[in-house]
Scaffold this motif. Structure first.
Motif, mmCIF file in Angstrom:
data_model
loop_
_atom_site.group_PDB
_atom_site.id
_atom_site.type_symbol
_atom_site.label_atom_id
_atom_site.label_comp_id
_atom_site.label_asym_id
_atom_site.label_seq_id
_atom_site.Cartn_x
_atom_site.Cartn_y
_atom_site.Cartn_z
ATOM 1 N N GLY A 277 37.691 -3.916 11.657
ATOM 2 C CA GLY A 277 36.929 -2.706 11.375
ATOM 3 C C GLY A 277 37.758 -1.661 10.641
ATOM 4 N N ARG A 278 37.082 -0.579 10.259
ATOM 5 C CA ARG A 278 37.746 0.519 9.554
ATOM 6 C C ARG A 278 37.428 1.818 10.288
ATOM 7 N N ARG A 279 38.293 2.815 10.102
ATOM 8 C CA ARG A 279 38.052 4.116 10.748
ATOM 9 C C ARG A 279 38.121 5.210 9.684
ATOM 10 N N PRO A 280 37.459 6.340 9.928
ATOM 11 C CA PRO A 280 37.495 7.431 8.949
ATOM 12 C C PRO A 280 38.926 7.857 8.651
ATOM 13 N N CYS A 281 39.189 8.186 7.397
ATOM 14 C CA CYS A 281 40.538 8.584 6.972
ATOM 15 C C CYS A 281 40.589 10.107 6.907
ATOM 16 N N THR A 282 41.302 10.726 7.837
ATOM 17 C CA THR A 282 41.301 12.195 7.912
ATOM 18 C C THR A 282 42.701 12.780 8.094
ATOM 19 N N ASP A 283 43.752 11.948 7.891
ATOM 20 C CA ASP A 283 45.106 12.468 8.128
ATOM 21 C C ASP A 283 45.396 13.619 7.158
ATOM 22 N N GLY A 284 45.770 14.753 7.700
ATOM 23 C CA GLY A 284 46.130 15.914 6.875
ATOM 24 C C GLY A 284 44.991 16.464 6.031
ATOM 25 N N LEU A 285 43.763 16.097 6.353
ATOM 26 C CA LEU A 285 42.610 16.526 5.534
ATOM 27 C C LEU A 285 42.142 17.936 5.909
ATOM 28 N N LEU A 286 42.235 18.231 7.216
ATOM 29 C CA LEU A 286 41.642 19.478 7.720
ATOM 30 C C LEU A 286 42.736 20.425 8.233
ATOM 31 N N GLY A 287 42.882 21.548 7.582
ATOM 32 C CA GLY A 287 43.858 22.545 8.038
ATOM 33 C C GLY A 287 43.426 23.125 9.376
ATOM 34 N N PRO A 288 44.379 23.705 10.147
ATOM 35 C CA PRO A 288 44.062 24.182 11.499
ATOM 36 C C PRO A 288 42.984 25.267 11.541
ATOM 37 N N ASN A 289 42.816 26.011 10.435
ATOM 38 C CA ASN A 289 41.836 27.116 10.456
ATOM 39 C C ASN A 289 40.607 26.837 9.601
ATOM 40 N N CYS A 290 40.363 25.548 9.288
ATOM 41 C CA CYS A 290 39.262 25.278 8.339
ATOM 42 C C CYS A 290 37.894 25.318 9.016
ATOM 43 N N GLY A 291 37.871 25.215 10.335
ATOM 44 C CA GLY A 291 36.593 25.320 11.045
ATOM 45 C C GLY A 291 35.867 24.001 11.228
ATOM 46 N N VAL A 292 36.343 22.925 10.600
ATOM 47 C CA VAL A 292 35.695 21.607 10.764
ATOM 48 C C VAL A 292 36.499 20.818 11.797
#
Ligand code: FAD
Ligand code: NAD
Length: 474
Positions: A277-292
């Motif tokens: 299987g595969r998993r979503p790739c989100t490493d380093g995508l979202l900064g701590p204050n981005c709200g997502v």
């Protein structure tokens, strides 16, 4: 700092299509991607073009031609000298196809005036994206809208670190420089079956270990049973209900220890592919204050319109929930671009087709019988075998069948399930019919050219009303 209407993070089939549609609609668009291609240069196209859909289909085609010549050509009275495979040349053909297509996307970016930024993108806050490059330079991009399209990455199993020497992920398995004598695969999903088919056809002994008790859990069970029968006949050794407990390196490859219904078993293989299987790739995508924030599966949560909880931030493709398919990502990309530019865009998630490019091919769209039963829907089944099709006989592709499910009340087509040659093409007729809310009668009254494999779809529609023409009544 540069200002845009839209910044897209990820240039896979979700991101690059979204970027092109945004640009077509007059939006000033940027797209960021960190992928480095085999040439060592930044490459667009994402998983799909670089290490997914396209290279795997190129190898599937090469291996089919090899097997065709080696085994089936004689049926046509064709004989030739000894058949051999030059793996290096086969890989070079694949690489040329990939680079032509990725270069094509770069050219589309230029002609649509999309600014491409090679590097890693991070959503700092709504409307602000930081791009970090390999040379450690950073750039801030500002935009009214940000689209997260960062795709997915293979799931790894503990204690089975991928080194692409003995233990491979799907990308590594597209690069074998020789045909392994014995190949183990963990996971009889889409990748395990497609890549297992490639290397089996080229001469490897292939053993696939699958944790579940049945093959292709989301497919129609009748199709899954037929697939298992056909693959086993071809020599793919698929072992169901197997729990891998340990993988140990050896001088010649690795030893896999597993439990087969509580019995301890061992096999030695030269190479092992992990395809679980595969998993979503989100490493380093979202900064701590981005709200997502990510959901429990590590995906970016979105509503039915691909909007995140933060206004002006959208997400689509493999990084959000839903089937991890290139065409699903691309259609979401178009819909999001249209929502941003003109306030409305649409994708019908109930008619996304699945295709598995084995031989025979497997394809389906819409509901399975099990789903209809659990919904309490009264439905009619129309089935027709390829063995009864003149064209299928003429081209030596008589395995499999088409099954159409239609609502007994309204006659509306609710699902189509196919196993056979070229069903990757035939399924699109069913998708169109379902998108148009067609009935089985509509399909039955549509003139199909003769002799074509598509006549099997026609006969299946007729069969749902008990009036298939070429069906023997027993
Ligand atoms: P991706 O294609 O994964 O693209 C995401 C991009 O984002 C990548 O280029 C990545 O470098 C980039 N990225 C990630 N994070 C960042 C960041 N922070 N900054 C900058 N860039 C970033 N699907 C099908 O429909 N049909 C098939 O036949 C098929 N075959 C496949 C075969 C294999 C072997 C594999 C592995 C997959 C296959 N798939 C197939 C699945 C398909 O490839 C994916 O569903 C599809 O690529 C998803 O598109 P995407 O745009 O969401 O993400
Ligand atoms: P998959 O989800 O299709 O299959 C993974 C298989 O591994 C499942 O059958 C699962 O039961 C099994 N598994 C999981 N953990 C296991 C374990 N510990 N031991 C043994 N078996 C285990 O995943 P995939 O084949 O890796 O492909 C990933 C995704 O890529 C697909 O789901 C699909 O979205 C996409 N893809 C699509 C195509 C296509 O459209 N033709 C081709 C390749 C990949």
């Amino acid at each position: 700092m540069s200002n845009f209407d839209v910044v897209v993070i990820g240039a896979g089939p979700g991101g690059y299509v979204a970027a092109i549609r945004c640009a077509q609609l007059g939006l000033k668009t940027a797209c960021i991607d960190r992928w480095i291609g085999k040439s060592g240069k930044p490459s667009v196209g994402g998983t799909c073009l670089n290490v997914g859909c396209i290279p795997s289909k190129a190898l599937l085609d090469s291996s089919e031609r090899y097997e065709e010549l080696k085994i089936h050509a004689a049926d046509h009275g064709i004989s030739s000298g000894p058949v051999s495979i030059d793996v290096e040349k086969m890989l070079a053909r694949k690489d040329k196809i990939v680079s032509e297509l990725t270069d094509g996307i770069s050219a589309l970016f230029k002609s649509n005036q999309i600014a491409f930024f090679p590097g890693h993108g991070c959503l700092v806050e709504a409307g602000v994206v930081r791009v970090s490059s390999d040379d450690r330079t950073e750039e801030i991009l500002k935009a009214k809208h940000v689209i997260l399209a960062s795709g997915s990455t293979p799931v790894q199993l503990p204690g089975m670190a991928v080194d692409n020497q003995t233990i491979f992920d799907s990308a590594g398995a597209l690069e074998f420089s020789t045909v392994p004598k014995k190949l183990g695969i963990i996971g009889a999903g889409v990748i395990g079956l497609e890549l297992g088919s490639v290397w089996r056809r080229l001469g490897a002994e292939v053993v696939i270990l699958e944790a579940m008790d049945s093959l292709l859990g989301t497919a129609d069970p009748m199709i899954a049973r037929e697939a298992k029968k056909q693959f086993s006949r071809q020599g793919l050794d698929i072992r169901l209900g197997c729990k891998v407990t340990q993988v140990e390196s050896t001088k010649d490859g690795c030893t896999i220890r597993y439990l087969d219904n509580e019995n301890s078993e061992t096999i030695d293989v030269e190479r092992l592919i992990v395809a679980v299987g595969r998993r979503p790739c989100t490493d380093g995508l979202l900064g701590p204050n981005c709200g997502v924030a990510l959901d429990h599966k590590g995906a970016v949560p979105v509503d039915a319109h691909c909007a995140t909880a933060v206004s002006g931030v959208w997400a689509l493709g493999d990084v959000v929930q839903g089937p991890m398919l290139a065409h699903k990502a691309s259609e979401e990309g178009i819909a999001v671009a249209e929502r941003i530019a003109i306030g409305g865009g649409h994708i019908d998630h109930s008619t996304i087709p699945w295709v598995i490019y084995t031989h025979p091919e497997i394809a389906w769209v819409g509901a399975t019988e099990d789903e209809l039963k659990s919904q309490g829907t009264d439905y009619a089944v129309g089935m027709f075998p390829f063995a009864a099709s003149g064209r299928a006989k003429a081209v030596g592709a008589t395995e499999g069948f088409v099954k159409i499910l239609a609502c007994r009340d309204s006659d509306r087509i609710l699902g189509a399930h196919m196993i056979g040659s070229q069903v990757s093409e035939l399924i699109n007729e069913a998708v169109l019919a379902m998108s148009m809310e067609a009935s089985a009668e509509d399909l039955a009254r549509t003139v199909h050219a003769h002799p074509t494999l598509a006549e099997v779809v026609h006969e299946a529609a007729l069969a749902s009303h008990g009036r298939a023409i070429h069906k023997v009544n027993r």
